[in-house]
Scaffold this motif. Structure first.
Motif, PDB file in Angstrom:
ATOM      1  N   ALA A  68       0.859  -1.189   0.000  1.00 18.98           N
ATOM      2  CA  ALA A  68       0.000   0.000   0.000  1.00 18.98           C
ATOM      3  C   ALA A  68       0.893   1.236   0.000  1.00 18.98           C
ATOM      4  O   ALA A  68       2.054   1.184   0.426  1.00 18.98           O
ATOM      5  CB  ALA A  68      -0.915  -0.002   1.229  1.00 18.98           C
ATOM      6  N   PRO A  69       0.349   2.347  -0.518  1.00 20.25           N
ATOM      7  CA  PRO A  69       1.146   3.575  -0.507  1.00 20.25           C
ATOM      8  C   PRO A  69       1.221   4.237   0.865  1.00 20.25           C
ATOM      9  O   PRO A  69       1.980   5.178   1.066  1.00 20.25           O
ATOM     10  CB  PRO A  69       0.413   4.470  -1.517  1.00 20.25           C
ATOM     11  N   THR A  70       0.433   3.757   1.852  1.00 11.44           N
ATOM     12  CA  THR A  70       0.456   4.285   3.212  1.00 11.44           C
ATOM     13  C   THR A  70       0.419   3.130   4.190  1.00 11.44           C
ATOM     14  O   THR A  70       0.186   1.982   3.807  1.00 11.44           O
ATOM     15  CB  THR A  70      -0.744   5.211   3.475  1.00 11.44           C
ATOM     16  N   THR A  71       0.594   3.421   5.454  1.00 13.77           N
ATOM     17  CA  THR A  71       0.590   2.384   6.486  1.00 13.77           C
ATOM     18  C   THR A  71      -0.776   2.188   7.098  1.00 13.77           C
ATOM     19  O   THR A  71      -0.950   1.320   7.961  1.00 13.77           O
ATOM     20  CB  THR A  71       1.575   2.766   7.606  1.00 13.77           C
ATOM     21  N   THR A  72      -1.767   2.968   6.687  1.00 15.16           N
ATOM     22  CA  THR A  72      -3.075   2.888   7.334  1.00 15.16           C
ATOM     23  C   THR A  72      -3.869   1.673   6.884  1.00 15.16           C
ATOM     24  O   THR A  72      -4.748   1.197   7.603  1.00 15.16           O
ATOM     25  CB  THR A  72      -3.890   4.156   7.043  1.00 15.16           C
ATOM     26  N   GLY A  73      -3.603   1.197   5.701  1.00 15.38           N
ATOM     27  CA  GLY A  73      -4.373   0.081   5.174  1.00 15.38           C
ATOM     28  C   GLY A  73      -5.764   0.477   4.708  1.00 15.38           C
ATOM     29  O   GLY A  73      -6.573  -0.372   4.344  1.00 15.38           O
ATOM     30  N   GLU A  74      -6.075   1.760   4.722  1.00 10.79           N
ATOM     31  CA  GLU A  74      -7.388   2.245   4.315  1.00 10.79           C
ATOM     32  C   GLU A  74      -7.353   2.842   2.920  1.00 10.79           C
ATOM     33  O   GLU A  74      -8.291   3.517   2.493  1.00 10.79           O
ATOM     34  CB  GLU A  74      -7.892   3.291   5.318  1.00 10.79           C
ATOM     35  N   ASP A  75      -6.253   2.629   2.196  1.00  8.73           N
ATOM     36  CA  ASP A  75      -6.099   3.173   0.854  1.00  8.73           C
ATOM     37  C   ASP A  75      -6.070   2.008  -0.135  1.00  8.73           C
ATOM     38  O   ASP A  75      -6.356   0.864   0.210  1.00  8.73           O
ATOM     39  CB  ASP A  75      -4.812   3.993   0.794  1.00  8.73           C
ATOM     40  N   GLU A  76      -5.677   2.298  -1.333  1.00  9.09           N
ATOM     41  CA  GLU A  76      -5.573   1.249  -2.342  1.00  9.09           C
ATOM     42  C   GLU A  76      -4.451   0.280  -1.965  1.00  9.09           C
ATOM     43  O   GLU A  76      -3.521   0.635  -1.245  1.00  9.09           O
ATOM     44  CB  GLU A  76      -5.297   1.883  -3.707  1.00  9.09           C
ATOM     45  N   THR A  77      -4.523  -0.934  -2.474  1.00 10.16           N
ATOM     46  CA  THR A  77      -3.510  -1.954  -2.235  1.00 10.16           C
ATOM     47  C   THR A  77      -3.218  -2.688  -3.527  1.00 10.16           C
ATOM     48  O   THR A  77      -4.016  -2.679  -4.476  1.00 10.16           O
ATOM     49  CB  THR A  77      -3.970  -2.982  -1.181  1.00 10.16           C
ATOM     50  N   VAL A  78      -2.065  -3.363  -3.588  1.00 11.00           N
ATOM     51  CA  VAL A  78      -1.715  -4.214  -4.711  1.00 11.00           C
ATOM     52  C   VAL A  78      -1.066  -5.474  -4.162  1.00 11.00           C
ATOM     53  O   VAL A  78      -0.258  -5.404  -3.230  1.00 11.00           O
ATOM     54  CB  VAL A  78      -0.800  -3.493  -5.717  1.00 11.00           C
ATOM     55  N   THR A  79      -1.439  -6.609  -4.724  1.00 10.47           N
ATOM     56  CA  THR A  79      -0.890  -7.897  -4.297  1.00 10.47           C
ATOM     57  C   THR A  79       0.046  -8.391  -5.384  1.00 10.47           C
ATOM     58  O   THR A  79      -0.326  -8.450  -6.573  1.00 10.47           O
ATOM     59  CB  THR A  79      -2.013  -8.910  -4.058  1.00 10.47           C
ATOM     60  N   ILE A  80       1.271  -8.750  -5.006  1.00 12.25           N
ATOM     61  CA  ILE A  80       2.301  -9.176  -5.965  1.00 12.25           C
ATOM     62  C   ILE A  80       2.892 -10.479  -5.470  1.00 12.25           C
ATOM     63  O   ILE A  80       3.227 -10.622  -4.290  1.00 12.25           O
ATOM     64  CB  ILE A  80       3.419  -8.109  -6.083  1.00 12.25           C
ATOM     65  N   ASP A  81       3.068 -11.442  -6.402  1.00 14.39           N
ATOM     66  CA  ASP A  81       3.709 -12.706  -6.035  1.00 14.39           C
ATOM     67  C   ASP A  81       4.993 -12.944  -6.799  1.00 14.39           C
ATOM     68  O   ASP A  81       5.608 -14.000  -6.680  1.00 14.39           O
ATOM     69  CB  ASP A  81       2.746 -13.881  -6.217  1.00 14.39           C
ATOM     70  N   ASP A  82       5.452 -11.953  -7.582  1.00 11.57           N
ATOM     71  CA  ASP A  82       6.690 -12.069  -8.339  1.00 11.57           C
ATOM     72  C   ASP A  82       7.879 -11.831  -7.408  1.00 11.57           C
ATOM     73  O   ASP A  82       8.031 -10.741  -6.866  1.00 11.57           O
ATOM     74  CB  ASP A  82       6.704 -11.063  -9.493  1.00 11.57           C
ATOM     75  N   PRO A  83       8.761 -12.853  -7.229  1.00 15.17           N
ATOM     76  CA  PRO A  83       9.861 -12.709  -6.278  1.00 15.17           C
ATOM     77  C   PRO A  83      10.814 -11.560  -6.613  1.00 15.17           C
ATOM     78  O   PRO A  83      11.322 -10.879  -5.722  1.00 15.17           O
ATOM     79  CB  PRO A  83      10.582 -14.055  -6.346  1.00 15.17           C
ATOM     80  N   LEU A  84      11.072 -11.335  -7.909  1.00 10.36           N
ATOM     81  CA  LEU A  84      12.006 -10.285  -8.310  1.00 10.36           C
ATOM     82  C   LEU A  84      11.458  -8.901  -7.979  1.00 10.36           C
ATOM     83  O   LEU A  84      12.176  -8.021  -7.494  1.00 10.36           O
ATOM     84  CB  LEU A  84      12.311 -10.399  -9.799  1.00 10.36           C
ATOM     85  N   MET A  85      10.158  -8.715  -8.219  1.00  4.85           N
ATOM     86  CA  MET A  85       9.547  -7.432  -7.887  1.00  4.85           C
ATOM     87  C   MET A  85       9.517  -7.233  -6.366  1.00  4.85           C
ATOM     88  O   MET A  85       9.776  -6.137  -5.872  1.00  4.85           O
ATOM     89  CB  MET A  85       8.135  -7.372  -8.463  1.00  4.85           C
ATOM     90  N   ILE A  86       9.200  -8.318  -5.656  1.00  7.85           N
ATOM     91  CA  ILE A  86       9.196  -8.207  -4.189  1.00  7.85           C
ATOM     92  C   ILE A  86      10.596  -7.831  -3.679  1.00  7.85           C
ATOM     93  O   ILE A  86      10.749  -6.995  -2.778  1.00  7.85           O
ATOM     94  CB  ILE A  86       8.709  -9.522  -3.562  1.00  7.85           C
ATOM     95  N   GLU A  87      11.640  -8.440  -4.282  1.00  8.23           N
ATOM     96  CA  GLU A  87      13.013  -8.125  -3.876  1.00  8.23           C
ATOM     97  C   GLU A  87      13.343  -6.669  -4.175  1.00  8.23           C
ATOM     98  O   GLU A  87      14.007  -5.983  -3.379  1.00  8.23           O
ATOM     99  CB  GLU A  87      13.986  -9.046  -4.609  1.00  8.23           C
ATOM    100  N   ALA A  88      12.886  -6.174  -5.344  1.00  9.93           N
ATOM    101  CA  ALA A  88      13.172  -4.786  -5.710  1.00  9.93           C
ATOM    102  C   ALA A  88      12.557  -3.815  -4.713  1.00  9.93           C
ATOM    103  O   ALA A  88      13.201  -2.860  -4.248  1.00  9.93           O
ATOM    104  CB  ALA A  88      12.643  -4.513  -7.118  1.00  9.93           C
ATOM    105  N   ILE A  89      11.297  -4.079  -4.375  1.00 10.51           N
ATOM    106  CA  ILE A  89      10.637  -3.180  -3.411  1.00 10.51           C
ATOM    107  C   ILE A  89      11.304  -3.284  -2.047  1.00 10.51           C
ATOM    108  O   ILE A  89      11.502  -2.281  -1.341  1.00 10.51           O
ATOM    109  CB  ILE A  89       9.143  -3.507  -3.330  1.00 10.51           C
ATOM    110  N   ALA A  90      11.696  -4.509  -1.647  1.00  9.81           N
ATOM    111  CA  ALA A  90      12.375  -4.688  -0.364  1.00  9.81           C
ATOM    112  C   ALA A  90      13.700  -3.939  -0.332  1.00  9.81           C
ATOM    113  O   ALA A  90      14.095  -3.368   0.693  1.00  9.81           O
ATOM    114  CB  ALA A  90      12.587  -6.179  -0.095  1.00  9.81           C
ATOM    115  N   ARG A  91      14.406  -3.924  -1.488  1.00 15.26           N
ATOM    116  CA  ARG A  91      15.679  -3.209  -1.521  1.00 15.26           C
ATOM    117  C   ARG A  91      15.462  -1.709  -1.327  1.00 15.26           C
ATOM    118  O   ARG A  91      16.227  -1.037  -0.646  1.00 15.26           O
ATOM    119  CB  ARG A  91      16.398  -3.488  -2.837  1.00 15.26           C
ATOM    120  N   VAL A  92      14.402  -1.210  -1.942  1.00 15.40           N
ATOM    121  CA  VAL A  92      14.099   0.213  -1.754  1.00 15.40           C
ATOM    122  C   VAL A  92      13.796   0.492  -0.288  1.00 15.40           C
ATOM    123  O   VAL A  92      14.283   1.461   0.302  1.00 15.40           O
ATOM    124  CB  VAL A  92      12.910   0.632  -2.632  1.00 15.40           C
ATOM    125  N   GLN A  93      12.999  -0.396   0.319  1.00 13.11           N
ATOM    126  CA  GLN A  93      12.662  -0.189   1.723  1.00 13.11           C
ATOM    127  C   GLN A  93      13.916  -0.237   2.600  1.00 13.11           C
ATOM    128  O   GLN A  93      14.072   0.555   3.535  1.00 13.11           O
ATOM    129  CB  GLN A  93      11.658  -1.250   2.173  1.00 13.11           C
TER     130      GLN A  93
END
Length: 340
Positions: A68-93
């Motif tokens: 989600a773009p915020t931590t509230t969980g009251e906004d839009e969400t996206v579900t991803i199961d691609d490991p490479l994309m998950i790794e990319a986002i994790a690296r940014v975090q």
């Protein structure tokens, strides 16, 4: 984002929910320039842009990952199961967390340095400020007590103050005329190298100025010189500085210094020559009081060679004062102040 240099063209499928109660919709998730772009797979039209540093995973450590773009969980969400994309986002975090930690450490370090600088400034400035304040606010009675304590210390090296009543009576009569209404003059047996002014308008001379002089003029001129050369404020400042910080605090809170506060101050004072005012100021003050300058000058240099301006500028060099400073009886009584 430097953390994503390996994933600049990365795309993955995802399931997007525009709102908590909206139906799931298939999207293409791609990494843009510091953004996460959600696009319609049929038209490639962007549906939403998220700031990569702000993206949060709502179910950490779980696959498929929900973002989600915020931590509230009251906004839009996206579900991803691609490991490479998950790794990319994790690296940014991870990069964002590291940057925040570094920024926090830098901020804390700067704060610590600022506190240390302030403490250092207080350590060096505060004692002097307190001592100066204690000296400035000391009332006349306290200043006289400080002067008396210094006189007591002086007595250790020069002998006890001479108290013969007839001689002291002459000084009590003369002091206001020479030095002001609050002045008090004391005589000690030992030489002091001239007159010394102490806090609280106390003046001290050695009996040598009385025993070896043909008249009172030399001693009187030394007293006037001491008054002109120093100020009571400066004397109090030097005395309280000698006493130290704790004694200064005691002076401000209890109204008096410890009994030993001035120990050694008198001896230190006598290690330096008596301060002298400018010749012009002294000549003017002596002329105003009807005191010749040459007797004083001769006590500094019997030959007169180094004190010619005082001798030549003496207002009474050729004509004596209209009225003597003391009568013969007064002068004799003053000379005998240390006798008996």
């Amino acid at each position: 984002m430097t953390a994503l240099t390996d994933f600049q063209r990365l795309e993955a499928q995802g399931s997007w929910r525009a709102a908590p109660d909206a139906p799931l919709r298939e999207v293409i998730v791609s990494v843009g320039d510091a953004t996460l772009v959600l696009s319609d797979p049929r038209t490639d039209r962007p549906l939403s842009h998220w700031s990569l540093p702000a993206v949060v995973q709502l179910n950490p450590g779980v696959t498929p990952a929900i973002y989600a773009p915020t931590t509230t969980g009251e906004d839009e969400t996206v579900t991803i199961d691609d490991p490479l994309m998950i790794e990319a986002i994790a690296r940014v975090q991870g990069a964002v967390a590291s940057h925040r930690a570094h920024t926090g450490r830098l901020r804390n370090g700067l704060l610590v340095l600022a506190i240390l600088a302030a403490l250092g400034w207080l350590v060096f400035w505060l004692p002097g400020a307190l001592i100066g304040h204690a000296a400035r606010i000391a009332p006349p009675a306290q200043a006289r007590d400080i002067g008396q304590a210094i006189l007591t210390d002086l007595e250790r090296g020069s002998g006890a103050v001479c108290h013969r009543e007839s001689g002291q009576a002459v000084l009590n009569w003369l002091a206001p005329r020479l030095l002001g209404p609050d002045a008090a003059v004391r005589v000690v047996p030992g030489p002091l190298g001239g007159a010394r002014r102490l806090p609280g308008e106390i003046y001290v001379i050695g009996s040598d100025l009385l025993q070896t002089a043909p008249g009172p003029e030399a001693a009187a001129a030394h007293l006037v010189a001491a008054r002109l050369a120093t100020t009571d404020d400066a004397l109090r400042q030097a005395a309280v500085q000698h006493a130290g910080l704790l004694a200064s605090i005691r002076l401000m809170t209890l109204g008096h210094l410890p009994q030993t506060a001035m120990q050694g101050f008198g001896a230190a004072m006598l290690m330096n020559p008596a301060p002298r005012p400018s010749d012009a100021d002294l000549l003017a003050a002596l002329a105003e009081r009807g005191i010749p300058a040459e007797p004083y000058a001769r006590t500094l240099d019997p030959t007169g060679q180094t004190v010619l301006p005082l001798i030549e500028g003496d207002a009474f060099r050729t004509t004596p004062p209209a009225r003597p400073l003391l009568t013969d009886e007064q002068w004799l009584a003053l000379q005998q102040i240390c006798a008996g």
